[in-house]
Design a protein around this motif. Structure first.
Motif, mmCIF file in Angstrom:
data_model
loop_
_atom_site.group_PDB
_atom_site.id
_atom_site.type_symbol
_atom_site.label_atom_id
_atom_site.label_comp_id
_atom_site.label_asym_id
_atom_site.label_seq_id
_atom_site.Cartn_x
_atom_site.Cartn_y
_atom_site.Cartn_z
ATOM 1 N N LEU A 83 1.029 -1.628 0.028
ATOM 2 C CA LEU A 83 0.026 -0.435 0.195
ATOM 3 C C LEU A 83 0.744 1.191 0.087
ATOM 4 N N MET A 84 0.684 2.622 -0.934
ATOM 5 C CA MET A 84 1.266 3.350 -1.171
ATOM 6 C C MET A 84 0.903 4.075 -0.076
ATOM 7 N N MET A 85 1.294 4.942 0.828
ATOM 8 C CA MET A 85 0.888 6.099 1.949
ATOM 9 C C MET A 85 1.667 7.189 1.594
ATOM 10 N N GLN A 86 1.025 8.669 1.149
ATOM 11 C CA GLN A 86 1.622 9.602 1.051
ATOM 12 C C GLN A 86 1.039 11.103 2.041
ATOM 13 N N VAL A 87 2.167 11.165 2.678
ATOM 14 C CA VAL A 87 1.780 12.543 4.112
ATOM 15 C C VAL A 87 2.002 13.664 2.928
ATOM 16 N N ASP A 88 0.391 14.584 3.049
ATOM 17 C CA ASP A 88 0.189 15.649 2.264
ATOM 18 C C ASP A 88 1.262 17.130 2.764
ATOM 19 N N PRO A 89 1.676 17.162 1.687
ATOM 20 C CA PRO A 89 2.755 18.418 2.230
ATOM 21 C C PRO A 89 2.308 19.337 1.650
ATOM 22 N N TYR A 113 -1.939 12.258 6.546
ATOM 23 C CA TYR A 113 -2.132 11.146 5.001
ATOM 24 C C TYR A 113 -2.678 12.681 3.934
ATOM 25 N N ARG A 114 -2.252 12.294 2.926
ATOM 26 C CA ARG A 114 -2.874 12.863 1.645
ATOM 27 C C ARG A 114 -3.610 12.055 0.721
ATOM 28 N N LYS A 115 -2.625 10.493 0.288
ATOM 29 C CA LYS A 115 -2.927 9.730 -0.250
ATOM 30 C C LYS A 115 -2.644 8.363 -0.031
ATOM 31 N N ILE A 116 -3.784 7.754 0.639
ATOM 32 C CA ILE A 116 -3.238 5.928 0.819
ATOM 33 C C ILE A 116 -3.536 4.854 -0.441
ATOM 34 N N GLY A 117 -2.794 4.835 -0.876
ATOM 35 C CA GLY A 117 -3.039 3.432 -1.835
ATOM 36 C C GLY A 117 -2.905 4.698 -3.191
ATOM 37 N N PRO A 163 -6.578 16.974 4.858
ATOM 38 C CA PRO A 163 -6.626 16.980 5.880
ATOM 39 C C PRO A 163 -6.450 18.232 6.783
ATOM 40 N N ALA A 164 -7.409 18.307 8.231
ATOM 41 C CA ALA A 164 -8.288 19.562 8.908
ATOM 42 C C ALA A 164 -7.232 20.775 8.080
ATOM 43 N N GLU A 165 -7.188 21.627 7.647
ATOM 44 C CA GLU A 165 -6.354 23.113 8.555
ATOM 45 C C GLU A 165 -5.190 22.869 6.620
#
Length: 318
Positions: A83-89, A113-117, A163-165
């Motif tokens: 599973l790809m997981m990307q934290v939101d920049p 996280y921005r995207k999971i998958g 994500p929030a804010e």
């Protein structure tokens, strides 16, 4: 349509069909099944490129999706390199955002996280999200668009999170072309709101009917400033506000975008892109312009491989 490397890519197009009967009647593509999608909904999809299907996800399953999304972010459920997981920049979308930490594996417990998958690293590996993407309504949808004789594959199944804010300001784009690097362009994806999506928290915006123009560049993906201007998106765009639990069906060629989320709550959605089961990764990979680099394989390992099957065909062999 030929990709920039010369490999043949088959192109799907928008379709129209006559009205026949309402949802709840027998399903001509899947004998013995009741129809879930009405003719008026299909007409809206073919004409506008999108339609709200309503609450087609059972409430109990939606609750499990919500809980599983949290568990994946916290690392309580960990699918490792599947599973790809990307934290939101955060901020504006660009090539660095597109590639930033888009790698397999958990990146630590966070709700940011921005995207999971992603393609080849998708949520088809997760039992809760796989249960969702294989509901009868989506089998019916695929049979209508591709025919019941065709196996159906999944290109990508992913959780989108603003994500929030925070969140990423995603520009106008289409889903297909050399950027995706497939031998035929998928036709449809579904987008299910785990949280309500509003103008205030960065809901999807679309240009109704733009799918009927086909892909606006060989590249696909983000549109040039000139194309955005030519489409007069400021005058034509509409907000697709969606209540929690509702599912929107969209054509891949529909021009769409989404904004930031300045509110104090997240805006999460589960998106699945279905495809003809014969769809393969192009080999050699197309060279994407203007970047001048080969299309990403994401989590796929073998050039030319078929996409993973999610539905088997429903007709006898003879």
């Amino acid at each position: 349509i030929y990709s920039s490397c010369g490999a043949l890519r088959l192109c799907g197009c928008a379709m129209k069909r006559p009205l026949e009967s309402d949802a709840g009647s027998s399903n001509k593509h899947l004998p013995g099944a009741q129809r879930c999608i009405s003719d008026s909904q299909w007409q809206a999809f073919f004409e506008q490129g999108f339609v709200n299907l309503g609450r087609v996800i059972p409430d109990e399953l939606l609750q499990r999706m919500d809980g599983r999304a949290v568990a994946l972010m916290k690392g309580e459920v960990d699918h490792g390199d599947k599973l790809m997981m990307q934290v939101d920049p955060g901020g504006a979308y660009n090539n660095s955002v597109a590639s930033c930490q888009q790698t397999a594996g958990h990146k630590g417990p966070t709700m940011k996280y921005r995207k999971i998958g992603e393609a080849g690293w998708g949520l088809e590996c997760d039992d809760v999200f796989r249960e969702t993407m294989t509901l009868p309504v989506f089998r019916e949808m695929c049979a209508e668009l591709h025919g019941a004789h065709t196996d159906i594959a999944v290109y990508r199944a992913m959780l989108f999170n603003k994500p929030a804010e925070g969140g990423t300001d995603l520009p106008w784009h289409q889903d297909g072309g050399d950027w995706w690097g497939l031998d035929r362009d998928p036709l449809v994806f579904v987008w299910t709101a785990i949280d309500a999506a509003t103008r205030q928290n960065g809901c999807v915006q679309v240009v109704p009917g733009s799918h009927r123009l086909g892909l606006l560049s060989r590249r696909g993906h983000t549109l040039s400033d000139q194309t955005v201007s030519r489409l007069e998106v400021d005058a034509r765009a509409v907000n697709v506000e969606v209540d929690r639990g509702e599912t929107v069906m969209m054509h891949n060629f529909l021009v769409h975008r989404s904004g930031l989320n300045p509110t104090d709550k997240p805006r999460r959605a589960f998106s699945v892109n279905y495809a003809d089961g014969r769809t393969c990764l192009l080999d050699p990979r197309p060279v994407v312009q203007p970047e001048g680099k080969s299309a990403s394989m994401h989590g796929f390992k073998i050039p030319g491989q078929r996409l993973p099957t999610i539905f088997k065909q429903q007709l006898p062999d003879f």
